[in-house]
Design an enzyme around this catalytic site. Structure first.
Site, PDB file in Angstrom:
ATOM      1  N   GLU A 138     -17.668  39.748  -7.680  1.00 17.79           N
ATOM      2  CA  GLU A 138     -18.517  39.039  -6.820  1.00 17.79           C
ATOM      3  C   GLU A 138     -17.904  39.234  -5.378  1.00 17.79           C
ATOM      4  O   GLU A 138     -16.623  38.983  -4.933  1.00 17.79           O
ATOM      5  CB  GLU A 138     -18.292  37.574  -6.972  1.00 17.79           C
ATOM      6  CG  GLU A 138     -18.679  37.196  -8.645  1.00 17.79           C
ATOM      7  CD  GLU A 138     -20.142  37.365  -8.853  1.00 17.79           C
ATOM      8  OE1 GLU A 138     -21.159  37.691  -7.775  1.00 17.79           O
ATOM      9  OE2 GLU A 138     -20.742  37.225  -9.705  1.00 17.79           O
ATOM     10  N   THR A 139     -18.733  39.709  -4.504  1.00 15.63           N
ATOM     11  CA  THR A 139     -18.168  40.134  -3.226  1.00 15.63           C
ATOM     12  C   THR A 139     -19.379  39.851  -2.099  1.00 15.63           C
ATOM     13  O   THR A 139     -20.603  39.694  -2.481  1.00 15.63           O
ATOM     14  CB  THR A 139     -18.181  41.746  -3.165  1.00 15.63           C
ATOM     15  OG1 THR A 139     -17.321  42.046  -4.460  1.00 15.63           O
ATOM     16  CG2 THR A 139     -17.638  42.295  -2.186  1.00 15.63           C
TER      17      THR A 139
END
Length: 526
Positions: free
Chosen positions: A341-342
């Protein structure tokens, strides 16, 4: 696209892009605005990023024409080892809990970028983020979906401190609910007033160490206080006359460059970007490049990574020769491919400086451990415990990283771009570059175009968005690909942003991916 002679900030959240545009309007540099954007994203997309995570930057300075790289990824605690995990019955790296927490590098990365490229006062860059954390913000559509995913909720409920912050009334906030995080507001105030020492040596450091000690972790005051982000030389390749740049290992940008080199070994497809032969080439090039990066990539400070060989055109031609142009291949050796998750965002200021910036806490809500209103990352899950592998866990070593910022340039045209999403990123970068270079797309077209995602360099399964032509999907299936049709705009394909600066005309172009809740927003004329 958004076109402007002033600066532009493009991110996955409108509130964050606005904070960046406002910072630019006050005379801030691209670096100043990027810090402001990142701080707000840490509030409004808490499952994706924050000061408990790591950071990578490519920064193009208009007046010098210099592209600078920053690796602000943290190392494993010096006391963490394979032997320690083995003594606790672990035969693989955990992806939750204290033993997957590495030193967070983002704050020192912010400080180094500000010291070198900033114009405004450090303390002023946190005003918007403090306001959103303290006063609250309405949760957006996609953020609500991510927050309420069963895997995320399960992780949040596993920790009392985490559930207190991120599960108000015991449940994730709904779309439109106003969410407040006063603990994070306090942490940001501490950073604004006392600088990065507050995080690595002061009150925030004490909170991190207390949590680690309570949970049996190996983190020490020395691990935090000794941390320093590293200035690095970008790596690059020429793709049909355009210079494509990424950061060197321990990130996976090298895979994007190798994939492009393999694709370049044959001419662009006359049938267009969505012709069966073109998509087949991209998929097979991805398999070959990924099998290499997961075998050889590691922290170059402590392991030898054959960058020169992996980026050579000769090697690419040898790899391209392994492609079967009528059938999919499945026997490419594969490594472990984790998820992520970025947040990726990019900023250009009125002088033409460009920040290509990516920041992450790894998987959703990181390790599941929360201190001072923010989750600690679980980047340690990127290590392996496999003996003789260059990416094996060791104290003081940085793990394999998925997050990569990109940069593309030719002549007067300079493009900061990135597409977030774990293992998806290199193949998404290569697809974006090919769309622009091979098929003349605009930034927005290149971002919006249907993409594929393959979670492994082995096997036949490949996920493709439903907007891909039906004839292409049919032909790919005939060639042996197992097609998994995804929604028209699927987050599985990553969420991207892009900005182009034309140094001849002074015009800036911005684009934002419809797969996110964001926008490209220009600064106001002053």
């Amino acid at each position: 696209m958004v076109l402007s002679r002033q600066g532009i900030a493009a991110s996955s959240q409108v509130a964050a892009s606005q904070a960046g545009a406002q910072t630019l309007s006050r005379g801030g540099s691209a670096a100043d605005a990027a810090i402001a954007v990142n701080a707000v994203l840490g509030v409004v997309e808490p499952m994706m990023n924050g000061i408990g995570g790591d950071l990578f930057v490519l920064y193009w300075e208009a007046k010098t024409g210099q592209l600078t790289g920053l690796n602000a990824s943290g190392h494993a605690p010096l006391g963490l080892s394979c032997e320690l995990l083995g003594s606790q019955g672990m035969n693989a790296m955990p992806d939750t809990g204290i033993h997957c927490v590495t030193v967070p590098g983002a704050v020192d990365g912010w400080a180094k970028m500000h010291e070198r490229f900033g114009k405004l006062k450090w303390s002023s860059l946190f005003d918007a983020a403090i306001g959103y954390a303290e006063q609250g913000f309405p949760v957006t559509e996609i953020v609500h979906q991510l927050w309420s995913a069963p895997s995320a909720v399960g992780k949040l409920r596993a920790s009392e401190a985490t559930s207190r912050v991120f599960l108000p009334q015991g449940e994730p906030p709904q779309e439109g609910d106003v969410f407040q995080n006063p603990d994070l507001a306090g942490a940001y105030r501490e950073l604004a007033q006392n600088g990065p020492d507050a995080f690595y040596k002061g009150r925030i450091a004490s909170a991190i160490l207390t949590a680690s000690q309570q949970l049996g972790g190996a983190m020490t005051a020395e691990d935090l206080a000794s941390y320093s982000a590293e200035w690095v030389e970008p790596i690059s390749t020429d793709y049909r006359g355009w210079r494509v740049s990424e950061l060197p290992p321990n990130g996976q940008g090298i895979a994007a460059l190798e994939m492009l080199n393999i694709m370049e070994a044959t001419p662009r497809n006359a049938g267009g970007p969505f012709a069966p032969a073109e998509i087949h080439k991209r998929i097979e090039a991805m398999k070959l490049a990924y099998s290499d990066v997961y075998r050889y990539n590691a922290d170059p400070r402590v392991a030898k990574v054959p960058i020169g060989t992996l980026l050579s055109k000769r090697y690419a031609r040898e790899r391209a020769a392994k492609i079967n142009w009528t059938r999919a291949i499945s026997d490419v050796p594969a490594g472990h491919i984790p998820g992520s998750e970025t947040v990726y965002f990019t900023v250009v200021d009125r002088e033409g400086n460009i920040a290509s910036w990516i920041q992450s806490i790894y998987s959703s809500f990181g390790s599941g451990i929360t201190v001072e209103g923010f989750p600690l990352q679980n980047r340690g899950a990127g290590f392996t415990l496999q003996k003789d592998h260059p990416n094996i866990l060791a104290g003081g070593k940085r793990p394999f990283h998925t997050i990569i910022p990109g940069f593309l340039q030719r002549g007067d045209r300079h493009i900061g771009f990135g597409i977030m999403g774990g293992a998806n990123q290199p193949m998404a970068h290569a697809q974006f570059v090919s769309n622009i270079v091979d098929y003349g797309m605009t930034l927005q077209q290149a971002l919006e175009s249907p993409r594929f995602f393959k979670a492994s360099s082995q096997g036949y399964e490949v996920a493709i968005e439903a907007r891909m032509p039906e004839a292409t999907l049919k032909r790919l299936a005939e060639m042996g690909h197992e097609i998994l049709v995804r929604p028209e705009y699927s987050q599985e394909m990553g969420r991207g942003q892009a900005i182009l600066h034309d140094s001849k005309t002074g015009v800036n172009f911005g684009a934002s991916d419809p797969r996110s809740d964001g926008a490209a927003i220009p600064e106001s004329i002053t």
